[in-house]
Write a protein that holds these residues in place. Structure first.
Motif, PDB file in Angstrom:
ATOM      1  N   GLY A  32      14.381  -2.293  -1.074  1.00 25.67           N
ATOM      2  CA  GLY A  32      15.052  -1.003  -1.038  1.00 25.67           C
ATOM      3  C   GLY A  32      14.423  -0.041  -2.021  1.00 25.67           C
ATOM      4  N   ALA A  33      14.789   1.230  -1.873  1.00 24.11           N
ATOM      5  CA  ALA A  33      14.128   2.282  -2.649  1.00 24.11           C
ATOM      6  C   ALA A  33      14.485   2.202  -4.128  1.00 24.11           C
ATOM      7  N   CYS A  34      13.557   2.610  -4.983  1.00 24.11           N
ATOM      8  CA  CYS A  34      13.882   2.808  -6.392  1.00 24.11           C
ATOM      9  C   CYS A  34      14.756   4.061  -6.490  1.00 24.11           C
ATOM     10  N   GLY A  35      15.177   4.395  -7.685  1.00 21.75           N
ATOM     11  CA  GLY A  35      16.065   5.555  -7.818  1.00 21.75           C
ATOM     12  C   GLY A  35      15.331   6.875  -7.931  1.00 21.75           C
ATOM     13  N   GLY A  36      14.000   6.856  -7.854  1.00 21.34           N
ATOM     14  CA  GLY A  36      13.254   8.060  -8.214  1.00 21.34           C
ATOM     15  C   GLY A  36      12.863   8.988  -7.086  1.00 21.34           C
ATOM     16  N   SER A  37      13.159   8.632  -5.838  1.00 21.27           N
ATOM     17  CA  SER A  37      12.728   9.521  -4.738  1.00 21.27           C
ATOM     18  C   SER A  37      13.430  10.871  -4.865  1.00 21.27           C
ATOM     19  N   ARG A  38      12.785  11.908  -4.370  1.00 16.04           N
ATOM     20  CA  ARG A  38      13.333  13.255  -4.501  1.00 16.04           C
ATOM     21  C   ARG A  38      13.075  14.013  -3.201  1.00 16.04           C
ATOM     22  N   ARG A  46       5.823  10.821   1.473  1.00 14.54           N
ATOM     23  CA  ARG A  46       7.223  10.456   1.676  1.00 14.54           C
ATOM     24  C   ARG A  46       7.468   9.022   1.202  1.00 14.54           C
ATOM     25  N   CYS A  47       8.666   8.816   0.625  1.00 14.06           N
ATOM     26  CA  CYS A  47       9.056   7.471   0.187  1.00 14.06           C
ATOM     27  C   CYS A  47       9.073   6.566   1.419  1.00 14.06           C
ATOM     28  N   ILE A  48       8.541   5.343   1.305  1.00 11.99           N
ATOM     29  CA  ILE A  48       8.507   4.480   2.497  1.00 11.99           C
ATOM     30  C   ILE A  48       9.909   4.136   2.980  1.00 11.99           C
ATOM     31  N   TRP A  49      10.898   4.150   2.083  1.00  9.85           N
ATOM     32  CA  TRP A  49      12.259   3.800   2.508  1.00  9.85           C
ATOM     33  C   TRP A  49      12.899   4.940   3.268  1.00  9.85           C
ATOM     34  N   PHE A  50      12.521   6.162   2.933  1.00 13.78           N
ATOM     35  CA  PHE A  50      12.959   7.340   3.696  1.00 13.78           C
ATOM     36  C   PHE A  50      12.385   7.239   5.115  1.00 13.78           C
ATOM     37  N   SER A 102       0.823  -1.212   0.000  1.00 15.59           N
ATOM     38  CA  SER A 102       0.000   0.000   0.000  1.00 15.59           C
ATOM     39  C   SER A 102       0.857   1.262   0.000  1.00 15.59           C
ATOM     40  N   GLY A 103       2.087   1.179   0.548  1.00 12.62           N
ATOM     41  CA  GLY A 103       2.880   2.401   0.741  1.00 12.62           C
ATOM     42  C   GLY A 103       3.786   2.740  -0.419  1.00 12.62           C
ATOM     43  N   CYS A 104       4.114   1.755  -1.256  1.00  9.73           N
ATOM     44  CA  CYS A 104       5.056   2.010  -2.355  1.00  9.73           C
ATOM     45  C   CYS A 104       4.406   1.628  -3.674  1.00  9.73           C
ATOM     46  N   PRO A 105       4.213   2.586  -4.578  1.00 13.72           N
ATOM     47  CA  PRO A 105       3.560   2.274  -5.855  1.00 13.72           C
ATOM     48  C   PRO A 105       4.315   1.238  -6.680  1.00 13.72           C
ATOM     49  N   LYS A 106       5.621   1.049  -6.379  1.00 15.42           N
ATOM     50  CA  LYS A 106       6.378   0.037  -7.128  1.00 15.42           C
ATOM     51  C   LYS A 106       6.565  -1.236  -6.298  1.00 15.42           C
ATOM     52  N   HIS A 107       5.924  -1.277  -5.129  1.00 14.83           N
ATOM     53  CA  HIS A 107       5.943  -2.475  -4.273  1.00 14.83           C
ATOM     54  C   HIS A 107       7.357  -2.977  -4.001  1.00 14.83           C
ATOM     55  N   THR A 108       8.280  -2.051  -3.782  1.00 19.45           N
ATOM     56  CA  THR A 108       9.677  -2.459  -3.568  1.00 19.45           C
ATOM     57  C   THR A 108       9.834  -3.111  -2.201  1.00 19.45           C
ATOM     58  N   ARG A 109      10.389  -4.324  -2.169  1.00 17.10           N
ATOM     59  CA  ARG A 109      10.594  -5.035  -0.902  1.00 17.10           C
ATOM     60  C   ARG A 109      12.062  -5.041  -0.498  1.00 17.10           C
ATOM     61  N   MET A 153      10.735  12.442  -0.928  1.00 17.16           N
ATOM     62  CA  MET A 153       9.358  12.214  -1.376  1.00 17.16           C
ATOM     63  C   MET A 153       9.334  11.164  -2.495  1.00 17.16           C
ATOM     64  N   CYS A 154       8.173  10.533  -2.632  1.00 10.95           N
ATOM     65  CA  CYS A 154       8.013   9.438  -3.592  1.00 10.95           C
ATOM     66  C   CYS A 154       8.028   9.965  -5.036  1.00 10.95           C
ATOM     67  N   GLU A 155       8.660   9.200  -5.921  1.00 10.90           N
ATOM     68  CA  GLU A 155       8.694   9.562  -7.350  1.00 10.90           C
ATOM     69  C   GLU A 155       7.283   9.629  -7.929  1.00 10.90           C
ATOM     70  N   VAL A 156       6.441   8.698  -7.518  1.00 13.89           N
ATOM     71  CA  VAL A 156       5.124   8.564  -8.143  1.00 13.89           C
ATOM     72  C   VAL A 156       4.101   9.501  -7.488  1.00 13.89           C
TER      73      VAL A 156
HETATM   74  S1  SF4 Z   1      10.126   6.651  -4.344  1.00 15.49           S
HETATM   75 FE1  SF4 Z   1       9.984   5.167  -2.647  1.00 15.49          FE
HETATM   76  S2  SF4 Z   1       7.775   4.859  -2.276  1.00 15.49           S
HETATM   77 FE2  SF4 Z   1       7.987   5.893  -4.282  1.00 15.49          FE
HETATM   78  S3  SF4 Z   1       8.035   4.241  -5.796  1.00 15.49           S
HETATM   79 FE3  SF4 Z   1      10.172   4.632  -5.287  1.00 15.49          FE
HETATM   80  S4  SF4 Z   1      10.658   3.239  -3.571  1.00 15.49           S
HETATM   81 FE4  SF4 Z   1       8.417   3.281  -3.759  1.00 15.49          FE
END
Ligand code: SF4
Length: 525
Positions: free
Chosen positions: A433-439, A450-454, A424-431, A442-445
């Motif tokens: 670690g974070a994708c490269g798109g956080s800024r 806030r990014c769940i990994w942050f 529910s917290g990550c649109p890419k369902h990362t289990r 905050m979440c890329e999407v």
């Molecule tokens: S920025 Fe964080 S919450 Fe958003 S898609 Fe990437 S890993 Fe998931």
């Protein structure tokens, strides 16, 4: 199979050049001719080890990298295929991997992928069934199968990493995930794009500190005002162009000829700096028309490569309040990283919920606890009939829905993400670690969340548990458990924690490449 790229990048004496090409939304015509023309000229030039072909960049449909890559491959140019997790589930991905192996295209850059963009009739469904760590593992395991079937060449896989994150939590999430990717079989790395030499230096220092021996290519780009503007607005996930750099680029391009000369010079100087800092090569992007500009960058780099220290001050574009893991700036050698020096407040909700959930987990979901056999017996009884399953559903779901936004995946992974839900917290369902798109955390999407990994980093750091971000790895979600009770699945040994699959076994024994808590310079908050 061509082995030019693999041979070159594994040779410490070589400085490797790769070139990123972006196919268009056509199967023939000008866009195909342009990409083929660049690849042909790069091959004739002889300084480029491989071209890498993007996989639906920005989530928008484009010609398959496998198709155009194969055509480039057949003219003798080695190819790195980008392979993202966005568009196919694991079944489709395995099939694609086998297809690539069969046609001999085994250099693969494994990526989570940008979020889904617009295709036929609207936005595409985001899949993200695997993440970039589990895809790496899948390729490693398929590679072994291929070897056993008689093909001696496995895949040569690589990963992306970004040191250009503004906050400590995002940086640590990137570095922890890099260590998981290496444990999962990544053999080379390519950085995201940024213009901060201190950050490039940081990545090399962190790799040494974590004992990650992975040859790394730094990204350089032919920066035009349009590209700089888009990156400055955060519309190219992971690429960082600060306001000051954008203003400089816009000024330079007031005269087009002058702008192009300045862009070539910037790319060449950054290439020289990266070589000086110890990168194994460069990955050139932004070449969309013809190869001659890339050739000019390489010519100029050869002329100025020994003066790299003079150019260091030119790559001083820090992000506001940006985090640096090392006190010293290059060219000083990296000492020990300093994490945890500026603890940021943990929001009240995280401060209250995290210890509570952690405690509840330790009591009720611990297979080593003396109470585990009791829970297993209760679970077996409840699982026998409809009434028992309804009871557990009513007990479990409302509470997890309120606390976590639970989606009843049945294979709960909150304990791997600081007790936040990756479904529910990550649109890419990362289990893993974070994708490269956080800024800026905050979440890329969903940039308003806030990014769940942050968030997970803050929670874990507040208890001195950062190492959990790279401990072992987390197998992919078991879809066969969808809409069932994760509590029952845990106690009855049906979920990923007890699963006997090859990938689950690999994840359990994968060793963390971060130093142990005692050895680690990570200070507890
Ligand atoms: S920025 Fe964080 S919450 Fe958003 S898609 Fe990437 S890993 Fe998931």
């Amino acid at each position: 199979m061509l082995r030019v790229f693999q041979t070159d990048i594994l040779d410490p004496e070589q400085f490797v050049v790769t070139l990123e090409l972006v196919p268009g939304r056509e199967s023939t015509g000008r866009s195909v001719d342009t990409v083929m023309g660049i690849a042909r000229d790069a091959f004739a030039d002889g300084r480029v080890s491989a071209v890498s072909i993007t996989d639906n960049p920005g989530g928008n449909p484009a010609l398959s990298p496998d198709a155009i890559g194969y055509r480039i491959f057949s003219i003798g140019m080695d190819v790195i295929v980008h392979f993202t997790c966005r568009d196919m589930n694991r079944v489709g991905m395995e099939s694609r991997a086998l297809q690539l192996a069969m046609i001999g295209m085994k250099n693969i850059l494994v990526l989570t992928g940008d979020y889904s963009g617009k295709g036929f009739g609207g936005q595409g469904a985001p899949v993200f069934d695997l993440d970039s760590v589990t895809l790496q593992i899948m390729l490693m395991l398929i590679g072994k199968r291929i070897n056993a079937a008689g093909d001696p060449d496995g895949y040569f896989t690589g990963c992306a990493v970004s040191p250009f994150k503004q906050t400590e939590g995002e940086c640590l999430a990137q570095y922890a995930k890099m260590s998981r990717k290496v444990a999962a079989g990544a053999q080379f790395a390519i950085t995201q794009l940024g213009y901060d030499a201190r950050k490039f230096h940081e990545l090399i220092g962190i790799q040494r500190h974590m004992n990650l021996q992975i040859p790394t290519l730094g990204s350089v780009y032919l920066l035009t005002p349009n590209a700089a503007r888009i990156m400055n607005q955060g519309r190219v996930p992971g690429a960082v162009v600060t306001d000051r750099l954008l203003n400089t680029v816009v000024r330079e391009w007031q005269d087009k000829k002058n702008g192009k000369t300045a862009a070539i010079e910037r790319a060449a100087r950054l290439g020289a700096v990266l070589k000086g800092l110890g990168y194994r090569g460069i990955h050139i992007g932004g070449i969309h028309r013809d190869f001659s500009t890339a050739g000019m960058i390489l010519d100029r780099m050869a002329q100025i490569k020994d003066d790299w220290q003079e150019f260091l001050p030119r790559f001083n574009y820090p992000q506001p309040d940006g985090f640096y893991a090392f006190r010293e700036a290059p060219p000083n050698p990296a000492a020990s990283p300093v994490f945890g020096q500026h603890p940021q407040p943990v929001p009240v909700v995280d401060r209250v919920l995290y210890p509570l959930m952690r405690h509840a987990h330790d009591v009720f979901f611990n297979l080593d606890s003396p109470a585990a056999p009791v829970f297993r017996t209760i679970g077996r009884t409840l699982d026998r009939g409809m009434a028992g399953r309804l009871f557990i559903h009513l007990a479990e779901h409302p509470i997890k829905r309120v606390l976590l936004g639970c989606q009843r995946c049945g294979d709960c992974a909150i304990q791997h993400v600081g007790f936040l839900c990756p479904e529910s917290g990550c649109p890419k369902h990362t289990r893993n670690g974070a994708c490269g798109g956080s800024r800026h955390g905050m979440c890329e999407v969903n940039p308003d969340r806030r990014c769940i990994w942050f968030r997970a980093h803050k929670r874990l750091a507040s208890k001195g548990k950062i190492k959990e971000m790279c401990d072992g790895c987390v197998p992919p979600r078991m879809w066969e458990l969808n809409n069932t009770s994760s509590w029952l699945n845990f106690h009855l040994g049906r979920d990923h924690q007890s699963n006997g699959s090859e990938i689950a076994g690999f994840c359990r024994q994968a060793t963390c490449r971060l130093l142990t808590e005692e050895e680690s310079p990570v200070t507890k908050y």
